[in-house]
Enzyme design. Sequence first.
Site, PDB file in Angstrom:
ATOM      1  N   CYS A 102     -36.669  -6.025 -11.262  1.00  0.00           N
ATOM      2  CA  CYS A 102     -37.262  -6.473 -10.004  1.00  0.00           C
ATOM      3  C   CYS A 102     -36.200  -6.547  -8.908  1.00  0.00           C
ATOM      4  O   CYS A 102     -35.153  -7.173  -9.085  1.00  0.00           O
ATOM      5  CB  CYS A 102     -37.919  -7.842 -10.178  1.00  0.00           C
ATOM      6  SG  CYS A 102     -38.617  -8.480  -8.632  1.00  0.00           S
ATOM      7  N   GLY A 206     -43.483   4.895 -12.624  1.00  0.00           N
ATOM      8  CA  GLY A 206     -43.169   5.306 -11.267  1.00  0.00           C
ATOM      9  C   GLY A 206     -44.011   6.464 -10.780  1.00  0.00           C
ATOM     10  O   GLY A 206     -43.957   7.561 -11.328  1.00  0.00           O
ATOM     11  N   ASP A 207     -44.840   6.212  -9.755  1.00  0.00           N
ATOM     12  CA  ASP A 207     -45.634   7.251  -9.076  1.00  0.00           C
ATOM     13  C   ASP A 207     -46.652   7.947  -9.974  1.00  0.00           C
ATOM     14  O   ASP A 207     -46.972   9.116  -9.746  1.00  0.00           O
ATOM     15  CB  ASP A 207     -44.713   8.325  -8.463  1.00  0.00           C
ATOM     16  CG  ASP A 207     -43.848   7.796  -7.338  1.00  0.00           C
ATOM     17  OD1 ASP A 207     -44.148   6.707  -6.827  1.00  0.00           O
ATOM     18  OD2 ASP A 207     -42.861   8.471  -6.980  1.00  0.00           O
ATOM     19  N   ARG A 230     -49.360   0.861  -9.377  1.00  0.00           N
ATOM     20  CA  ARG A 230     -50.121   0.877  -8.116  1.00  0.00           C
ATOM     21  C   ARG A 230     -51.444   1.623  -8.213  1.00  0.00           C
ATOM     22  O   ARG A 230     -52.361   1.377  -7.422  1.00  0.00           O
ATOM     23  CB  ARG A 230     -49.251   1.459  -7.004  1.00  0.00           C
ATOM     24  CG  ARG A 230     -48.170   0.492  -6.523  1.00  0.00           C
ATOM     25  CD  ARG A 230     -47.301   1.092  -5.449  1.00  0.00           C
ATOM     26  NE  ARG A 230     -46.443   2.156  -5.960  1.00  0.00           N
ATOM     27  CZ  ARG A 230     -45.604   2.863  -5.209  1.00  0.00           C
ATOM     28  NH1 ARG A 230     -45.522   2.625  -3.907  1.00  0.00           N
ATOM     29  NH2 ARG A 230     -44.851   3.809  -5.744  1.00  0.00           N
TER      30      ARG A 230
END
Length: 315
Positions: A102, A206-207, A230
């Site tokens: 983080c 990631g992505d 996300r």
Amino acid sequence: MSFWRQLKKPVMVLAPMADVTDTAFRRIIAKYGKPDVTWTEFVSADGLCSPGREILLHDLKYTEAERPIVAQLFTSHPEKMEQAAALAEKLGFDGIDINMGCPDRSIEKQGAGAAMIKNPAQAKEVIRAAKRGTKLPISVKTRVGYNKVELEEWLPALLEEDIAVLTVHARTRKEMSAVPARWEHVKRAVEIRDAMGKETLIFGNGDVTDLADARKKISETGADGVMLGRAIFGNPWLFAEKIPSLEEKLRVMVEHTKAFEDLLGGVKSFSIMKKHYKAYVNGFDGAKELRVELMEAKDAAEVAAITERFLKSDA
């Protein structure tokens, strides 16, 4: 045997995201598109060892439908990690994950999160302390380096501790999320693991846009699984690979809002839900106007009324 070894590969898991994957949203996800493994939001091990831990315990509430579920903790103090790990086992979690990635400055000031990358010796002590506190499998989520890529030094230090899973976010701390994730680093992490002869599972992060993208990245890197973050915004059906109708989407948004109010109304600000409205309400005629109305809503009843009016006008 660790539950990790009983899972079918590739393993698709839900990322821990502060003020996103709270107990309310996780219940909705478990109902509409359950991942193979669920993480809690990250929680301060130091805070869990303090007299005021009751508020933090709300972040560790879960239902049986979410299993297997992993409690994510952060600290730079081994003695606190040992105590918090014991508490997580007592609370019935299936595993413990240590956040070592983080980039939040307040976390780093405590020597935790991504700051651990700069202190491998301390990171190893924190892992060992977690193992002293519990028999649960210990995993770590981290980045590929701090200011630069440090895989060759950083990953072996973690893998030497025989952790169950190592999740690699394919960016450095300095990069935050400002550049595309570089999955060649996940491939290199797998190579380092194999060269060391370790059994630690390597997950990439990631992505990742959806499960098809996750499977492609697994094929390219040899990773054992993928952590999606996300992509879950506004899409509790992500792990079910279902495309909902607009009405389904909006009704689940209302259900999510009610769950948040019921479970966290006295603990967290209702404004947290607004980031979810941005994700649920987009890409259709009238979305902007509906979103503006929802941003002004004060409670779940108002959100429900606004949504019903929209659905009737759209019928």
